[in-house]
Write a protein that holds these residues in place. Structure first.
Motif, PDB file in Angstrom:
ATOM      1  N   SER A 191     -12.878 -11.461   5.984  1.00 13.13           N
ATOM      2  CA  SER A 191     -12.292 -12.175   4.857  1.00 13.13           C
ATOM      3  C   SER A 191     -11.436 -11.187   4.071  1.00 13.13           C
ATOM      4  O   SER A 191     -11.865 -10.070   3.806  1.00 13.13           O
ATOM      5  CB  SER A 191     -13.446 -12.732   4.018  1.00 13.13           C
ATOM      6  OG  SER A 191     -13.110 -12.785   2.673  1.00 13.13           O
ATOM      7  N   VAL A 192     -10.214 -11.585   3.758  1.00 18.99           N
ATOM      8  CA  VAL A 192      -9.295 -10.632   3.129  1.00 18.99           C
ATOM      9  C   VAL A 192      -8.972 -11.061   1.697  1.00 18.99           C
ATOM     10  O   VAL A 192      -8.834 -12.243   1.409  1.00 18.99           O
ATOM     11  CB  VAL A 192      -7.999 -10.461   3.966  1.00 18.99           C
ATOM     12  CG1 VAL A 192      -7.178 -11.733   4.017  1.00 18.99           C
ATOM     13  CG2 VAL A 192      -7.160  -9.308   3.442  1.00 18.99           C
ATOM     14  N   ASP A 193      -8.903 -10.065   0.819  1.00 24.59           N
ATOM     15  CA  ASP A 193      -8.505 -10.323  -0.557  1.00 24.59           C
ATOM     16  C   ASP A 193      -7.007 -10.008  -0.676  1.00 24.59           C
ATOM     17  O   ASP A 193      -6.614  -8.839  -0.671  1.00 24.59           O
ATOM     18  CB  ASP A 193      -9.314  -9.418  -1.503  1.00 24.59           C
ATOM     19  CG  ASP A 193      -8.999  -9.707  -2.958  1.00 24.59           C
ATOM     20  OD1 ASP A 193      -7.947 -10.330  -3.234  1.00 24.59           O
ATOM     21  OD2 ASP A 193      -9.789  -9.308  -3.828  1.00 24.59           O
ATOM     22  N   PRO A 194      -6.147 -11.031  -0.744  1.00 26.18           N
ATOM     23  CA  PRO A 194      -4.702 -10.778  -0.739  1.00 26.18           C
ATOM     24  C   PRO A 194      -4.225  -9.979  -1.952  1.00 26.18           C
ATOM     25  O   PRO A 194      -3.168  -9.356  -1.909  1.00 26.18           O
ATOM     26  CB  PRO A 194      -4.087 -12.181  -0.716  1.00 26.18           C
ATOM     27  CG  PRO A 194      -5.161 -13.120  -1.106  1.00 26.18           C
ATOM     28  CD  PRO A 194      -6.470 -12.461  -0.852  1.00 26.18           C
ATOM     29  N   GLU A 195      -5.025  -9.962  -3.005  1.00 27.32           N
ATOM     30  CA  GLU A 195      -4.640  -9.198  -4.203  1.00 27.32           C
ATOM     31  C   GLU A 195      -4.718  -7.698  -3.947  1.00 27.32           C
ATOM     32  O   GLU A 195      -3.946  -6.917  -4.489  1.00 27.32           O
ATOM     33  CB  GLU A 195      -5.562  -9.558  -5.382  1.00 27.32           C
ATOM     34  CG  GLU A 195      -5.426 -10.990  -5.864  1.00 27.32           C
ATOM     35  CD  GLU A 195      -4.053 -11.267  -6.440  1.00 27.32           C
ATOM     36  OE1 GLU A 195      -3.599 -10.467  -7.284  1.00 27.32           O
ATOM     37  OE2 GLU A 195      -3.421 -12.254  -6.024  1.00 27.32           O
ATOM     38  N   ILE A 196      -5.695  -7.282  -3.128  1.00 26.56           N
ATOM     39  CA  ILE A 196      -5.880  -5.855  -2.859  1.00 26.56           C
ATOM     40  C   ILE A 196      -5.076  -5.425  -1.629  1.00 26.56           C
ATOM     41  O   ILE A 196      -4.608  -4.299  -1.537  1.00 26.56           O
ATOM     42  CB  ILE A 196      -7.377  -5.532  -2.650  1.00 26.56           C
ATOM     43  CG1 ILE A 196      -8.210  -6.046  -3.839  1.00 26.56           C
ATOM     44  CG2 ILE A 196      -7.587  -4.025  -2.483  1.00 26.56           C
ATOM     45  CD1 ILE A 196      -9.697  -5.932  -3.631  1.00 26.56           C
ATOM     46  N   CYS A 197      -4.903  -6.349  -0.703  1.00 27.94           N
ATOM     47  CA  CYS A 197      -4.205  -6.059   0.563  1.00 27.94           C
ATOM     48  C   CYS A 197      -2.783  -5.564   0.289  1.00 27.94           C
ATOM     49  O   CYS A 197      -2.103  -6.095  -0.575  1.00 27.94           O
ATOM     50  CB  CYS A 197      -4.177  -7.330   1.405  1.00 27.94           C
ATOM     51  SG  CYS A 197      -3.241  -7.192   2.931  1.00 27.94           S
TER      52      CYS A 197
ATOM     53  N   GLY B 208     -16.821  -6.599  12.156  1.00 25.51           N
ATOM     54  CA  GLY B 208     -16.544  -5.824  10.952  1.00 25.51           C
ATOM     55  C   GLY B 208     -15.705  -4.577  11.174  1.00 25.51           C
ATOM     56  O   GLY B 208     -15.523  -3.780  10.256  1.00 25.51           O
ATOM     57  N   VAL B 209     -15.169  -4.409  12.382  1.00 26.34           N
ATOM     58  CA  VAL B 209     -14.319  -3.247  12.653  1.00 26.34           C
ATOM     59  C   VAL B 209     -13.106  -3.249  11.717  1.00 26.34           C
ATOM     60  O   VAL B 209     -12.715  -2.212  11.173  1.00 26.34           O
ATOM     61  CB  VAL B 209     -13.891  -3.219  14.142  1.00 26.34           C
ATOM     62  CG1 VAL B 209     -12.725  -2.282  14.365  1.00 26.34           C
ATOM     63  CG2 VAL B 209     -15.067  -2.815  15.020  1.00 26.34           C
ATOM     64  N   CYS B 210     -12.534  -4.419  11.482  1.00 25.01           N
ATOM     65  CA  CYS B 210     -11.339  -4.513  10.629  1.00 25.01           C
ATOM     66  C   CYS B 210     -11.644  -4.051   9.207  1.00 25.01           C
ATOM     67  O   CYS B 210     -10.827  -3.389   8.571  1.00 25.01           O
ATOM     68  CB  CYS B 210     -10.815  -5.936  10.614  1.00 25.01           C
ATOM     69  SG  CYS B 210     -12.023  -7.162  10.091  1.00 25.01           S
ATOM     70  N   ALA B 211     -12.844  -4.403   8.732  1.00 25.96           N
ATOM     71  CA  ALA B 211     -13.215  -4.016   7.371  1.00 25.96           C
ATOM     72  C   ALA B 211     -13.311  -2.503   7.265  1.00 25.96           C
ATOM     73  O   ALA B 211     -12.892  -1.902   6.275  1.00 25.96           O
ATOM     74  CB  ALA B 211     -14.538  -4.670   6.985  1.00 25.96           C
ATOM     75  N   ALA B 212     -13.852  -1.885   8.321  1.00 23.73           N
ATOM     76  CA  ALA B 212     -13.975  -0.422   8.290  1.00 23.73           C
ATOM     77  C   ALA B 212     -12.615   0.250   8.410  1.00 23.73           C
ATOM     78  O   ALA B 212     -12.410   1.349   7.916  1.00 23.73           O
ATOM     79  CB  ALA B 212     -14.898   0.044   9.410  1.00 23.73           C
ATOM     80  N   GLU B 213     -11.677  -0.419   9.079  1.00 25.73           N
ATOM     81  CA  GLU B 213     -10.347   0.180   9.264  1.00 25.73           C
ATOM     82  C   GLU B 213      -9.449  -0.027   8.052  1.00 25.73           C
ATOM     83  O   GLU B 213      -8.497   0.714   7.863  1.00 25.73           O
ATOM     84  CB  GLU B 213      -9.661  -0.429  10.487  1.00 25.73           C
ATOM     85  CG  GLU B 213     -10.265  -0.025  11.820  1.00 25.73           C
ATOM     86  CD  GLU B 213      -9.991   1.412  12.204  1.00 25.73           C
ATOM     87  OE1 GLU B 213      -8.856   1.870  12.036  1.00 25.73           O
ATOM     88  OE2 GLU B 213     -10.931   2.091  12.657  1.00 25.73           O
ATOM     89  N   CYS B 214      -9.717  -1.049   7.255  1.00 23.82           N
ATOM     90  CA  CYS B 214      -8.829  -1.370   6.137  1.00 23.82           C
ATOM     91  C   CYS B 214      -8.796  -0.225   5.130  1.00 23.82           C
ATOM     92  O   CYS B 214      -9.811   0.131   4.560  1.00 23.82           O
ATOM     93  CB  CYS B 214      -9.279  -2.646   5.435  1.00 23.82           C
ATOM     94  SG  CYS B 214      -8.301  -3.006   3.952  1.00 23.82           S
ATOM     95  N   PRO B 215      -7.615   0.379   4.918  1.00 21.30           N
ATOM     96  CA  PRO B 215      -7.580   1.531   4.017  1.00 21.30           C
ATOM     97  C   PRO B 215      -7.813   1.170   2.554  1.00 21.30           C
ATOM     98  O   PRO B 215      -8.177   2.027   1.759  1.00 21.30           O
ATOM     99  CB  PRO B 215      -6.172   2.102   4.230  1.00 21.30           C
ATOM    100  CG  PRO B 215      -5.369   0.971   4.752  1.00 21.30           C
ATOM    101  CD  PRO B 215      -6.313   0.092   5.518  1.00 21.30           C
ATOM    102  N   MET B 216      -7.616  -0.087   2.210  1.00 20.66           N
ATOM    103  CA  MET B 216      -7.695  -0.468   0.806  1.00 20.66           C
ATOM    104  C   MET B 216      -9.021  -1.110   0.427  1.00 20.66           C
ATOM    105  O   MET B 216      -9.261  -1.381  -0.746  1.00 20.66           O
ATOM    106  CB  MET B 216      -6.569  -1.457   0.458  1.00 20.66           C
ATOM    107  CG  MET B 216      -5.192  -1.073   0.932  1.00 20.66           C
ATOM    108  SD  MET B 216      -4.678   0.569   0.406  1.00 20.66           S
ATOM    109  CE  MET B 216      -4.392   0.276  -1.331  1.00 20.66           C
TER     110      MET B 216
END
Lengths: 712, 275
Positions: A494-500, A534-542
């Protein structure tokens, strides 16, 4: 951060499990301790939490105390989480507001002789779970409709078999074949081993059945151009070769049965230079057409372009049997022909051993060659061939005149297969063949839901094996189509577009194509494709990408709850190492469970935190653990190659490597961080890994960051 | 040391900087980039130039705060300094009279695209602009683009302003005679544009800035596969034929150092103490 900012009311239930837990751990003391934890309004003990009395007590307490979070400390969630989640639902509580603590397999059973430490560990684990529970959120599991129709790509024997099987179960099937006729490789084969049945006869029967079945829609001379969507509703664009207008179909499931082709060993052993050097498949075609001139001497060479040091390193599995079969057929046709088979290793498994023995009885000559001294084929001016081979048993070079050399070349993936891999976004293995979701447990599924594989598209196979696998794939594909609806897990990205910031690291990291980048970089999650690793969550720099139910705030809450109370006031204080172990919920967690079931003892310093995949473990989590004073952090995952999310463990390993370098900068010894892999059957290995790691940490001593600021 | 003559926040986390750099300003052309370093421990980051003023001796870049260095840059104030500014780097964009040029920009790259759009117009092209971002609040340079292009379309991923996505350009490609397309933005923007123009065979130029170190063809970090051949974006590019670029590989290569970047960012953002 807490849900709806409602007041948290957490209930903790600690299980005795008869003597299994209560015989080691001081359960009443643990219950008393749980009562002191923040937001805990009720803590109780159960003799058996999973019994109907135990479950009734939980339900009754949920109502009585108006609990909005439930923590059960008992056995492994692998077996009992569904039981307790169901009880919560029955009490009117969303099942995602439940958290489980394993104090049996991970404590009482593995620290049987350390009741004090086991009790301490149970308290720590409950404190972690209560902290995580405070951040849990209710979830809704989405339901997906499944279209009761399938597409089978490839009209060879595997594809036809799969299509027939699905059609007979009453579902529509679109059978897509890129050539003008059905049959695939089978069209080129002569007699099938071991029964010598005519390939063309088998083929005729299959084609007739397929054409007669009204549930099967044939798309001949057609290529799959594009596939969109996901299980239940794939939108497929088909392109007929002689037409300009593409055709759109939609299907619920897809089976890949695109087959393979024989490697053409151009430039090896005079192939394509001398017309009497041919491949086994070419030999079968000559036999089939009756065009073979009676040879006096035939030499067959095995493993041509297969089992190489690089590239085609694999064994093509079927060639030994093919060569034996063709040699026997030649003998039958021309009893006087001399046949030599030059081989590296004859891999005639199972019943084919009889086949080999029969060939020997029929005076077929077998000569082993050394891969470093491969045979040589030279042409004489009259077109005849001379084969020289070094025979290790004789320690001599043998020279044979031959009028036909037949090469056993491996099956390989063809160009269309490679293209299809990128169209379907399903992976190919290092051998170029389609790669299944799990080599042991999910042999015909792709990691992407609703797509299955069978036949030689998946690797070299004989006709029998291809048919068996086709039935398997068809039955796998039929399950969702029969059920018509599937409930998807709520554990999703799930992505938070405000932080992305739109960097698309998540898109690149997702092996399941569950995250698409929109044209200006906004990640879009295709929930049906998300597996919840959850790999994407760990990779997300923000930190904009999160995994529901395993969010950073939830994991960090557990880490801090474990470590903050363990801080020491000075470095001279005596200490027991605290080791945090992240365990993936599949193999490594199961290995820890097995260590428990097998009563394999290891030091009670380890605290296991369950994550979906080792690939979910973020550099942030590791950093938080060390900065809060963990003396050691060990991440455990499935064996490399066995990850339930394909390569989450590989990504975890590369993150650990990076993290080790950075720990130096923090003046934390990189040796305090480790990653290990265990299969679910390796309880002993898991215990040994923990024992060795705790010993290493004990030698390294106290993590300096565990000392309270100002206290050192 | 290079002085920050102007700093302006265009939208939250996207800043425009005008640096005093006389020698660079005198030579730099649209499509080229500079590499800057904030201080002696600083990371080298490539930024495509968004304007140059020869008389004032300044160059302009627009930068999105997406990591440690860009965040740090965003904290600098007007009148402040950065340590290094290296440029012009890369080859200038091919600015000729092609006829009608469709300029499609996404995110911060709209700014350097605007620089090119102006140049295209100056040599007599008809310029159609597309200004895009993930969402309305991220759109920048609308006024500038409107001035630079004869005709301007706005697009966002979420449809909060203008067209939703880029599919609408199919109609432009179908109905108008477009002689050249220039796309600058996130890799996915350039990939999408290239896929959309491929069926029409419209020459499509993309501006590729992968991970870079020296920017002068020595290190090889910025390699990109174009038509099956390995190219260095810094010396062979940064402009390439969009129909030939292996975008998938490019995206993967860009994320090669994700864990390192994330760690650096966590350290910078939160500081060790507060963690």
């Amino acid at each position: 951060m807490e849900t709806d900012k409602e007041e948290l009311r957490i209930g903790v239930f600690v299980c005795h499990c008869g003597f299994n837990i209560g015989g080691v751990i001081d359960v009443p003391a643990v219950v008393e301790y749980a009562k002191t934890l923040p937001n805990v309004v009720c803590a109780e003990e159960n003799l058996y939490s999973c019994s109907s009395e135990g479950l009734s007590l939980i339900k009754e307490r949920v109502k009585k105390y108006n609990l909005n979070r439930v923590v059960v400390a008992s056995c492994t969630p692998a077996t009992h989480e569904p039981v307790f989640r169901k009880a919560c639902e029955e009490a009117g509580l969303n099942k995602y507001l439940f958290e489980m603590v394993n104090i049996r397999e991970h404590s009482s059973w593995v620290h049987m002789h350390h009741p004090k430490e086991a009790t301490e560990k149970a308290k720590d684990l409950i404190r972690m779970a209560v902290a995580k529970a405070s951040y849990l959120e209710p979830q809704i599991e989405p339901e997906l409709e499944i279209k009761p129709s399938a597409m089978v790509i490839g009209g060879g024997i595997a594809g036809m078999t799969a299509a027939m099987s699905i059609a007979r179960q009453g579902f529509n099937v679109h059978l897509v074949e890129n050539e003008a006729e059905l049959g695939g490789m089978l069209r080129y084969l002569y007699k099938l081993q071991p029964t010598e049945r005519d390939a063309s006869e088998v083929l005729r029967e299959a084609v007739t059945a397929v054409k007669a079945n009204s549930n099967i829609h044939l798309h001949m001379s057609t290529l799959v151009q594009e596939v969109k969507g996901f299980i239940g509703n794939f939108g497929v664009t088909l392109q007929k070769k002689d037409s300009n207008e593409p055709e759109q179909i939609s299907v619920g499931t897809i089976i890949v049965a695109t087959g393979a082709e024989e490697f053409k060993p151009v430039g090896m052993y005079g192939y394509k230079e001398n017309e009497n050097v041919i491949t086994e498949v070419e030999l079968e075609q000559l036999l089939k057409k009756g065009e073979l001139q009676e040879p006096k001497k035939v030499v067959m060479i095995q493993c041509v372009g297969a089992r190489e040091k690089t590239g085609r390193t694999y064994c093509s599995r079927i060639c030994c049997m093919v060569a034996l079969n063709n040699a026997m057929l030649l003998k039958k046709l021309y009893p006087d022909v001399e046949i030599s088979i030059l081989f590296r290793d004859l891999q005639t498994y199972g019943e084919y051993e009889d086949f080999y023995l029969k060939a020997r009885e029929n005076f077929i000559d077998f000569i082993r060659y050394d891969p470093d001294k491969t045979p040589k084929v030279t042409s004489k001016p009259d077109g005849k061939l001379v084969v020289t081979v070094y025979d290790a048993y004789l320690d001599a070079e043998i020279e044979m005149d031959s009028d036909l050399v037949v090469l056993s070349a491996p099956l390989i993936q063809h160009e269309d297969g490679r293209k299809l891999s990128s169209i379907l976004k399903v992976p190919l293995g290092p051998d170029g063949f389609f790669l299944e979701a799990h080599p042991k447990l999910r042999p015909v599924d792709f990691a992407s839901e609703g797509i299955y594989v069978c036949g030689t598209a998946h690797g070299p196979k004989n006709v029998t094996e291809s048919i068996a696998q086709a039935y398997a794939a068809a039955s796998r594909a039929a399950i969702p189509m029969a059920v018509r609806k599937i409930r998807a897990e709520a554990v999703k990205a799930s992505v938070d577009p405000e932080i992305c910031v739109g960097c698309d690291a998540c898109v690149v990291s997702c092996i399941f194509n569950a995250i698409e980048a929109l044209p200006f970089g906004q990640p879009h999650i295709v929930e049906a494709n998300c597996k919840g690793c959850g790999v994407c969550a760990a990779e997300c720099p923000m930190g904009a990408m999160q995994l529901i139910h395993f969010k950073d705030e939830q994991i960090v809450a557990a880490i801090e709850a474990l470590l903050k109370p363990k801080k020491l006031t000075s470095s001279s204080e005596s200490f027991e190492p605290i080791v945090l172990c992240f365990a993936c919920q599949w193999c490594s967690y199961a290995a820890a469970d097995l260590a428990g079931v097998s009563r394999i003892q290891y030091p009670p310093n380890v605290r296991i935190l369950r994550v979906p995949c080792s690939g979910r473990v973020d550099v942030l989590h590791i950093l938080k653990a060390f900065l809060n004073g963990a003396d050691g952090v060990i991440i455990t995952g499935c064996l490399i190659g066995d990850c339930h999310y394909i390569d989450g463990n590989v990504k975890a390993k590369s993150r650990v490597d990076v993290m080790k370098k950075s720990l130096k900068a923090l003046r934390v010894d990189p040796e305090r961080l480790e990653i290990g892999f265990a299969s679910s059957s390796e309880g002993q290995k898991f215990a040994t890994m923990m024992t060795n790691f705790v010993e290493k940490i004990r030698k390294l001593g106290l993590n300096p960051l565990r000392v309270k600021e100002g206290g050192d | 040391m290079y002085k920050i003559v102007t700093k302006r926040e265009l939208v939250p986390h996207i800043n425009l900087f005008e640096f005093s750099a006389k020698e660079i300003a005198a030579k730099i052309k649209p499509g080229q980039f500079v590499i800057l370093r904030i201080d002696e421990h600083g990371e080298r980051i490539p930024l495509t130039v968004a304007d140059a003023d020869v008389e004032k001796g300044t160059i302009t870049v627009v930068c999105h705060e997406v990591g440690k260095t860009t965040k740090q840059l965003g904290k600098l104030k007007e009148g402040g300094h950065i340590l290094d500014l290296l440029g012009p780097l890369g080859n200038p964009a091919e600015i000729e009279k092609f006829g009608t040029v469709l300029c499609i920009g996404g995110g911060v790259m709209v700014a350097p695209l605007c620089f090119q759009a102006k140049a295209f117009r100056e040599v007599g092209n008809k310029v159609i602009g597309v200004l895009g971002a993930r969402t309305k609040s991220q759109l920048i340079f609308e006024k500038e683009m409107r001035e630079a292009c004869g005709e301007l379309y706005v697009a966002t991923d979420d449809g909060t302003k203008g067209h939703k996505g880029l599919d609408f350009i199919k109609n432009l490609l179908k109905e108008r005679k477009i002689d050249r397309v220039v796309a600058m933005g996130p890799i996915v923007t350039m990939k999408t544009v290239s896929e959309l123009t491929r069926p029409y065979d419209t020459p499509t130029i993309v501006n590729v800035i992968p991970i870079m170190v020296d920017g002068m063809g020595m290190c090889g970090a910025c390699r990109v596969t174009v038509g099956g051949k390995t190219m260095f974006a810094c010396v062979d590019g940064p402009d390439f034929d969009g129909h030939q670029v292996d975008f998938e590989e490019l995206m993967t290569r860009l994320k090669m150092y994700s864990p390192e970047e994330k760690l650096a960012f966590i350290f910078y953002e939160k500081g060790r103490r507060s963690l």
